[in-house]
Design a protein around this motif. Structure first.
Motif, PDB file in Angstrom:
ATOM      1  N   GLY A 128      19.071  16.543  -1.056  1.00 46.03           N
ATOM      2  CA  GLY A 128      20.513  16.587  -0.837  1.00 46.03           C
ATOM      3  C   GLY A 128      20.884  17.431   0.363  1.00 46.03           C
ATOM      4  N   CYS A 129      20.097  17.330   1.424  1.00 42.88           N
ATOM      5  CA  CYS A 129      20.376  18.118   2.619  1.00 42.88           C
ATOM      6  C   CYS A 129      20.321  17.243   3.867  1.00 42.88           C
ATOM      7  N   GLU A 130      20.618  17.831   4.985  1.00 43.23           N
ATOM      8  CA  GLU A 130      20.653  17.107   6.246  1.00 43.23           C
ATOM      9  C   GLU A 130      19.246  16.919   6.803  1.00 43.23           C
ATOM     10  N   MET A 131      18.990  15.724   7.319  1.00 46.48           N
ATOM     11  CA  MET A 131      17.733  15.459   8.020  1.00 46.48           C
ATOM     12  C   MET A 131      17.956  15.765   9.490  1.00 46.48           C
ATOM     13  N   VAL A 132      17.109  16.585  10.057  1.00 47.83           N
ATOM     14  CA  VAL A 132      17.210  16.941  11.454  1.00 47.83           C
ATOM     15  C   VAL A 132      15.985  16.369  12.171  1.00 47.83           C
ATOM     16  N   ASP A 133      16.229  15.562  13.199  1.00 51.41           N
ATOM     17  CA  ASP A 133      15.138  14.989  13.982  1.00 51.41           C
ATOM     18  C   ASP A 133      14.649  16.059  14.944  1.00 51.41           C
ATOM     19  N   ALA A 134      13.395  16.471  14.798  1.00 50.35           N
ATOM     20  CA  ALA A 134      12.838  17.523  15.647  1.00 50.35           C
ATOM     21  C   ALA A 134      12.934  17.157  17.118  1.00 50.35           C
ATOM     22  N   ALA A 135      12.879  15.869  17.441  1.00 48.50           N
ATOM     23  CA  ALA A 135      12.956  15.424  18.846  1.00 48.50           C
ATOM     24  C   ALA A 135      14.285  15.818  19.489  1.00 48.50           C
ATOM     25  N   GLU A 136      15.301  16.028  18.663  1.00 50.60           N
ATOM     26  CA  GLU A 136      16.616  16.381  19.191  1.00 50.60           C
ATOM     27  C   GLU A 136      16.817  17.883  19.353  1.00 50.60           C
TER      28      GLU A 136
END
Length: 139
Positions: A128-136
């Motif tokens: 239930g949390c935000e997915m953060v793309d490491a590439a960004e």
């Protein structure tokens, strides 16, 4: 009090049961705030790691050989985990993009990274949390 980063390898996220175990580990300590998932690993000795399948797709694309059957195994693996976890998550667009990018000449590193990227979406939905793309964010 601090912030902890947790890395879960492929065997730790090979199937829905392993995801539940990882979820319990993460939720047992509120300092565990950043989770770095690997692609699904082997579920048994005769299974294949998703990363290996992605490399196979890349190699096939480089040789101009169709890899839809191999990619469908990857697609089925992710969709199976999502269904077993009963998540409200649809990775169709992300899977289609990965397939098309590999077909259109993406690098081997990009192809392999899609395993972690897709598993990150599943883990984020489960927690239930935000997915953060490491590439960004990693430069």
């Amino acid at each position: 009090m601090g912030i902890k980063v947790c890395k879960f390898g492929g065997s730790s996220l090979a199937n829905s049961g392993q995801f539940i175990k990882a979820q319990q580990i993460i939720q047992a300590d509120p300092e565990r705030r950043y989770i770095v998932p690997s692609a699904p690993g082997k579920r048994s000795d005769d299974d294949q790691k998703v990363t290996d399948l992605l490399y196979l797709c890349h190699a096939s694309a480089q040789q101009k050989v169709a890899f839809t059957e191999t990619f469908d195994r990857i697609r089925d693996r992710y969709n199976g985990i999502i269904a077993e976890l009963k998540l409200d998550l649809d990775l169709t667009a992300a899977l289609d993009k990965a397939h098309d990018d590999i077909r259109d000449g993406a690098s081997a590193d990009y192809a392999a990274s899609r395993g972690e990227f897709l598993n990150g979406h599943i883990m984020a939905a489960l927690l239930g949390c935000e997915m953060v793309d490491a590439a960004e964010i990693v430069h």
